[in-house]
Enzyme design. Sequence first.
Site, PDB file in Angstrom:
ATOM      1  N   TYR A   1      -6.749 -20.907  65.035  1.00  0.00           N
ATOM      2  CA  TYR A   1      -7.644 -19.889  65.525  1.00  0.00           C
ATOM      3  C   TYR A   1      -7.336 -19.502  66.976  1.00  0.00           C
ATOM      4  CZ  TYR A   1     -12.138 -17.702  66.754  1.00  0.00           C
ATOM      5  OH  TYR A   1     -12.975 -16.685  67.383  1.00  0.00           O
TER       6      TYR A   1
ATOM      7  N   ASP B   1      -1.461 -21.737  72.833  1.00  0.00           N
ATOM      8  CA  ASP B   1      -2.845 -21.485  73.016  1.00  0.00           C
ATOM      9  C   ASP B   1      -3.596 -22.938  73.225  1.00  0.00           C
ATOM     10  OD1 ASP B   1      -5.684 -20.972  72.876  1.00  0.00           O
ATOM     11  OD2 ASP B   1      -5.651 -20.052  70.952  1.00  0.00           O
TER      12      ASP B   1
ATOM     13  N   LYS C   1     -12.429 -22.799  77.938  1.00  0.00           N
ATOM     14  CA  LYS C   1     -13.227 -24.009  77.604  1.00  0.00           C
ATOM     15  C   LYS C   1     -13.275 -25.044  78.912  1.00  0.00           C
ATOM     16  CE  LYS C   1     -12.762 -23.663  72.506  1.00  0.00           C
ATOM     17  NZ  LYS C   1     -13.958 -23.452  71.819  1.00  0.00           N
TER      18      LYS C   1
HETATM   19  C1  LIG Z   1      -7.654 -22.676  70.429  1.00  0.00           C
HETATM   20  C2  LIG Z   1      -8.488 -21.622  70.680  1.00  0.00           C
HETATM   21  N1  LIG Z   1      -8.210 -20.430  71.196  1.00  0.00           N
HETATM   22  C3  LIG Z   1      -9.072 -19.349  71.418  1.00  0.00           C
HETATM   23  C4  LIG Z   1     -10.359 -19.403  71.266  1.00  0.00           C
HETATM   24  C5  LIG Z   1     -11.163 -18.395  71.500  1.00  0.00           C
HETATM   25  O1  LIG Z   1     -12.096 -18.674  72.836  1.00  0.00           O
HETATM   26  P1  LIG Z   1     -13.499 -18.081  73.221  1.00  0.00           P
HETATM   27  O2  LIG Z   1     -14.308 -18.562  72.058  1.00  0.00           O
HETATM   28  O3  LIG Z   1     -13.895 -18.572  74.317  1.00  0.00           O
HETATM   29  O4  LIG Z   1     -12.993 -16.585  72.860  1.00  0.00           O
HETATM   30  C6  LIG Z   1     -10.826 -20.716  70.818  1.00  0.00           C
HETATM   31  C7  LIG Z   1     -12.326 -20.913  70.565  1.00  0.00           C
HETATM   32  O5  LIG Z   1     -12.790 -21.880  70.081  1.00  0.00           O
HETATM   33  C8  LIG Z   1      -9.851 -21.877  70.638  1.00  0.00           C
HETATM   34  O6  LIG Z   1     -10.283 -22.975  69.804  1.00  0.00           O
END
Ligand SMILES: Cc1ncc(COP(=O)(O)O)c(C=O)c1O
Length: 429
Positions: free
Chosen positions: A144, A239, A267
């Site tokens: 994700y 990511d 985060k």
């Molecule tokens: C690996 C990863 N990338 C991107 C995101 C998206 O981040 P946000 O919820 O701050 O938009 C998340 C959210 O859980 C994530 O776990």
Amino acid sequence: MNTVQSEKLFQKACNIMPGGVNSPVRAFKSVGGNPLFFKKAKGSRVWDVDGNVYIDYVGSWGPLIFGHAHPQIVEALKRQAELGTSYGAPTELEIELAEKIATLIPSLDIVRMVNSGTEAVMSAIRLARGVTGRDKIVKFEGCYHGHVDSMLVKAGSGLASLGIPECPGIVEDLAKHTLTLPFNNINTVKELFAVEGNNIAGIIVEPVGGNMGVVPPKEGFLETLREVTTETGGVLIFDEVMTGFRLSLGGAQSLYNVNPDLTCLGKVIGGGLPVGAYGGSKQLMDNIAPTGPVYQAGTLSGNPLAMTAGIEMLKLLAEKSVYDELERKSEKLCAGYKLNIKKIGITARFTRVGSMFSMFFTDQDIVDFESAKSSDVKFFRSYFTALLEEGVYIAPSQFEAGFMSAVHSDEEIDQTIEANYKALQKACD
Ligand SMILES: Cc1ncc(COP(=O)(O)O)c(C=O)c1O
């Protein structure tokens, strides 16, 4: 368990917000029942509006590595709030946080702050496409990357939890440029790049899968991604929104010793406030406006409160070096869980990297989205509800990670193991 006030608030919320929530997984849809409404949190504990208290392993979905309301972060936020909450102009705080990040993660020379992980990913993908002049992006099933249009294809997290196979509203002409492959499968990566390599702008990957439950990378997987992108002139994007500063000070990339071209963060670097960031070499990042033509902007980007929380968080991480302790505590918890499973006699698989962990109710080894999906989600549902009744709060979905914090005490971990035993027994009945 009395949840009358939570129920009342949820009914009210449903009249004014889609599904009563501002982010789908919070709604408890995949585990049944209605969400709890929280009113305060401190350290490793959260309190709901009915006065129930829980040991928390969600930690706001990963950021709170020092638990809730850490005094150093709270004090710094109070001081900054007195000085103004947003200027829409540069501050020294932005430099300080960016420098801290760039010092700790060697593959980043230049960092751009944004407001969420989604924004970081969206911008990194735009940059990869912009510099290569190519459209195609490779992602992995079950990963994700936020709710970026082109990333909502075979995504984990909320889509997996809610069983949404395809998200309406994504223009097909865009979705066709997202090529999805099974996580951890080196051969399919090589095969795709042998045919399409020169048309691929880049690969985006969670270096440790965290949104299909925790799925560690197999040996050679990340290295292969590095090789094929280097050979074909594509951009490798890690990511690390979840793994950055959670798994080590240098993120998953330093743990596995593979350097991406671009890194997305979120985060932990926000210390519990809304922050994202992306960065890489100066050569790549110089393509971002205003230095270069790839446009990306934000009214609240680099917000002084968010920067302050992030700075304090990284100070705490650098000073206290918590990772060995997180490892010990997470191993203690998982060992306790494993013993419970054995005693009760059910089949389960555990995955863990550092302070991120998952338990799957399956006899398959967890290596990708398919194996993660073999978990018995009905059993998880009963387990989740029973665990809540025992005073332990985990993410309301089989496909989310659990997070240990530095402030969970050994006694709390023992209590959690005991609660896990009772919850597993109840789920078996
Ligand atoms: C690996 C990863 N990338 C991107 C995101 C998206 O981040 P946000 O919820 O701050 O938009 C998340 C959210 O859980 C994530 O776990």
